[in-house]
Scaffold this motif. Sequence first.
Motif, PDB file in Angstrom:
ATOM      1  N   ALA A 342     -12.501  26.236  75.807  1.00  0.00           N
ATOM      2  CA  ALA A 342     -11.690  27.443  75.668  1.00  0.00           C
ATOM      3  C   ALA A 342     -10.683  27.241  74.556  1.00  0.00           C
ATOM      4  O   ALA A 342     -10.218  26.121  74.321  1.00  0.00           O
ATOM      5  CB  ALA A 342     -10.974  27.774  76.979  1.00  0.00           C
ATOM      6  N   VAL A 343     -10.318  28.328  73.887  1.00  0.00           N
ATOM      7  CA  VAL A 343      -9.389  28.220  72.768  1.00  0.00           C
ATOM      8  C   VAL A 343      -8.001  27.793  73.231  1.00  0.00           C
ATOM      9  O   VAL A 343      -7.208  27.280  72.433  1.00  0.00           O
ATOM     10  CB  VAL A 343      -9.303  29.550  71.997  1.00  0.00           C
ATOM     11  N   TYR A 344      -7.670  27.993  74.505  1.00  0.00           N
ATOM     12  CA  TYR A 344      -6.352  27.611  75.025  1.00  0.00           C
ATOM     13  C   TYR A 344      -6.356  26.237  75.687  1.00  0.00           C
ATOM     14  O   TYR A 344      -5.359  25.836  76.297  1.00  0.00           O
ATOM     15  CB  TYR A 344      -5.861  28.668  76.030  1.00  0.00           C
ATOM     16  N   ASP A 345      -7.437  25.502  75.560  1.00  0.00           N
ATOM     17  CA  ASP A 345      -7.521  24.185  76.196  1.00  0.00           C
ATOM     18  C   ASP A 345      -6.733  23.163  75.381  1.00  0.00           C
ATOM     19  O   ASP A 345      -7.290  22.395  74.597  1.00  0.00           O
ATOM     20  CB  ASP A 345      -8.981  23.756  76.336  1.00  0.00           C
ATOM     21  N   LYS A 346      -5.432  23.175  75.559  1.00  0.00           N
ATOM     22  CA  LYS A 346      -4.532  22.258  74.877  1.00  0.00           C
ATOM     23  C   LYS A 346      -3.873  21.354  75.920  1.00  0.00           C
ATOM     24  O   LYS A 346      -3.484  21.823  76.999  1.00  0.00           O
ATOM     25  CB  LYS A 346      -3.460  23.018  74.095  1.00  0.00           C
ATOM     26  N   PRO A 347      -3.736  20.063  75.632  1.00  0.00           N
ATOM     27  CA  PRO A 347      -3.198  19.133  76.648  1.00  0.00           C
ATOM     28  C   PRO A 347      -1.774  19.444  77.064  1.00  0.00           C
ATOM     29  O   PRO A 347      -1.344  19.007  78.139  1.00  0.00           O
ATOM     30  CB  PRO A 347      -3.280  17.771  75.941  1.00  0.00           C
ATOM     31  N   GLU A 348      -1.049  20.193  76.246  1.00  0.00           N
ATOM     32  CA  GLU A 348       0.332  20.507  76.596  1.00  0.00           C
ATOM     33  C   GLU A 348       0.439  21.438  77.799  1.00  0.00           C
ATOM     34  O   GLU A 348       1.461  21.434  78.494  1.00  0.00           O
ATOM     35  CB  GLU A 348       1.040  21.161  75.399  1.00  0.00           C
ATOM     36  N   PHE A 349      -0.611  22.243  78.059  1.00  0.00           N
ATOM     37  CA  PHE A 349      -0.445  23.213  79.154  1.00  0.00           C
ATOM     38  C   PHE A 349      -1.665  23.425  80.036  1.00  0.00           C
ATOM     39  O   PHE A 349      -1.639  24.274  80.916  1.00  0.00           O
ATOM     40  CB  PHE A 349       0.057  24.565  78.625  1.00  0.00           C
ATOM     41  N   VAL A 350      -2.735  22.681  79.867  1.00  0.00           N
ATOM     42  CA  VAL A 350      -3.892  22.785  80.759  1.00  0.00           C
ATOM     43  C   VAL A 350      -4.078  21.452  81.483  1.00  0.00           C
ATOM     44  O   VAL A 350      -4.185  20.404  80.843  1.00  0.00           O
ATOM     45  CB  VAL A 350      -5.173  23.160  79.989  1.00  0.00           C
ATOM     46  N   SER A 351      -4.128  21.486  82.808  1.00  0.00           N
ATOM     47  CA  SER A 351      -4.229  20.271  83.611  1.00  0.00           C
ATOM     48  C   SER A 351      -5.609  19.628  83.482  1.00  0.00           C
ATOM     49  O   SER A 351      -6.626  20.320  83.385  1.00  0.00           O
ATOM     50  CB  SER A 351      -3.973  20.593  85.086  1.00  0.00           C
ATOM     51  N   LYS A 352      -5.631  18.296  83.489  1.00  0.00           N
ATOM     52  CA  LYS A 352      -6.880  17.534  83.490  1.00  0.00           C
ATOM     53  C   LYS A 352      -7.055  16.770  84.809  1.00  0.00           C
ATOM     54  O   LYS A 352      -7.903  15.878  84.915  1.00  0.00           O
ATOM     55  CB  LYS A 352      -6.885  16.540  82.325  1.00  0.00           C
ATOM     56  N   GLN A 353      -6.277  17.119  85.818  1.00  0.00           N
ATOM     57  CA  GLN A 353      -6.360  16.433  87.105  1.00  0.00           C
ATOM     58  C   GLN A 353      -7.726  16.641  87.764  1.00  0.00           C
ATOM     59  O   GLN A 353      -8.334  17.711  87.603  1.00  0.00           O
ATOM     60  CB  GLN A 353      -5.285  16.959  88.057  1.00  0.00           C
ATOM     61  N   PRO A 354      -8.204  15.649  88.533  1.00  0.00           N
ATOM     62  CA  PRO A 354      -9.356  15.920  89.401  1.00  0.00           C
ATOM     63  C   PRO A 354      -9.023  17.091  90.325  1.00  0.00           C
ATOM     64  O   PRO A 354      -7.870  17.280  90.726  1.00  0.00           O
ATOM     65  CB  PRO A 354      -9.523  14.619  90.189  1.00  0.00           C
ATOM     66  N   LEU A 355     -10.027  17.895  90.659  1.00  0.00           N
ATOM     67  CA  LEU A 355      -9.765  19.143  91.369  1.00  0.00           C
ATOM     68  C   LEU A 355      -9.100  18.910  92.728  1.00  0.00           C
ATOM     69  O   LEU A 355      -8.225  19.680  93.140  1.00  0.00           O
ATOM     70  CB  LEU A 355     -11.081  19.913  91.540  1.00  0.00           C
ATOM     71  N   LYS A 356      -9.502  17.858  93.425  1.00  0.00           N
ATOM     72  CA  LYS A 356      -8.892  17.546  94.716  1.00  0.00           C
ATOM     73  C   LYS A 356      -7.385  17.332  94.560  1.00  0.00           C
ATOM     74  O   LYS A 356      -6.575  17.863  95.331  1.00  0.00           O
ATOM     75  CB  LYS A 356      -9.552  16.298  95.305  1.00  0.00           C
ATOM     76  N   ARG A 357      -6.989  16.572  93.545  1.00  0.00           N
ATOM     77  CA  ARG A 357      -5.571  16.313  93.313  1.00  0.00           C
ATOM     78  C   ARG A 357      -4.854  17.560  92.801  1.00  0.00           C
ATOM     79  O   ARG A 357      -3.687  17.801  93.116  1.00  0.00           O
ATOM     80  CB  ARG A 357      -5.421  15.173  92.301  1.00  0.00           C
TER      81      ARG A 357
END
Length: 429
Positions: A342-357
């Motif tokens: 996605a064009v908004y997939d920037k580390p500053e504001f999109v979480s990379k956590q495992p879904l459970k967490r």
Amino acid sequence: MQNTGADRNFLFLQGPHGWFFNQLARGLQAAGAQVWRVGFNQGDAVFWRDKSRYIPFTEGPEAWPTRFRDIVAQHEITDIALYGDIRPIHAQAIAIARELGLVIHVFEEGYLRPYWVTYEREGSNGHSRLMQIELPEMRAALAKYDLELPDPPAHWGDMRQHIFYGALYHFFVMAFNQRYRNFRPHREMTVGQEFHLYLKRLGLMPWHSLERRIASWRVRNGGFPYHLVLLQLEHDSSFRAHSPFTSQVQFLEKVFSGFAEGAPLHHHLVIKAHPLEDGRAPIRQTIRNLTEKHALHGRVHYLRGGKLARLLNHARSAVTVNSTAAQQVLWRGMPLRIFGKAVYDKPEFVSKQPLKRFFARPNRPDARAYRDYRHFLLETSQVPGGYYSLGGRRQLMRHLVDMMLAEQDPYTALIQGDATPRQQLRMVR
């Protein structure tokens, strides 16, 4: 330097349903450009008035690359314009256009919809230049100008017109397509099936509206914390081409599993369908099956489209594949987890956590970083207006001809400090 269409020859391929491409062509012609349109079915033909500039493509798909090269050579084409870069006829044309050095103009629904549409060059969504532009570069570009972040208008959008023109387009293809017997739609369904779904949706709109209002009321007044799942159309190009899933079932299975394992027992899951969801994907049955499988009775709610803002006002977090609706999530400073490009997939504001967490304790986005990102989009590729309503098209026409005739694409112009101040291009309110 003054924008001019002199020595520019545009070739339009397929566009949004309705009159937008026809109106845009008239604007380019008024600026001195020459414009032709390739039509692949009767729906394309009906919504293009200048038949002397209309080129019917009636052969089979295997003949398209050669025919496209011939048209480009015959009319000395310098630019091509198209809606979406994924469907096969567009992907093939783009590859050849790059080889020939043509300017490629790509339109899409707005990344910040419903108040804007997207105009880019070379590609959109997962093929957009935004995928390579990082936030520090965006901030540096904005720092060259003294600009305030524009607000959305109080009212904008053309969903009813979108559905109407979609139904009308498919009716012409279904009923009057004798000349285009070799036409094959870019989706799996037949044209007749598509038309039937549009008619069904139009007929059921009052019932669906009542059903949606009741379900929304229950969520808003339920008094429980909830997490929002933003669904997309299963046949949407972003879902198909830029995600790890081939079906909504796969995505929902992952979401239900993570929610059941990680979310507190008193939290609920609210699943919101796309506003244009037409029933071709078995979403309701899938939700019932997964609710049973993961023992989530009473904690899962399904909403058939509707306004997103009120739901977001009280949600704890949101999950999606790569829906543009996620931009509204980030605008409110809510935690967001996505799974596709996605064009908004920037580390500053999109979480990379495992879904459970993520469901247990989601990370919050950097709201200031997203504000800067949004501002960059509004000064570049997001154009106020809409494709389907008369007022929306008029609004677009105030901006798009100049943008298409400009030497640089919107991103490059802003980054290099050559952009026209967007105060002149904003929504007149």
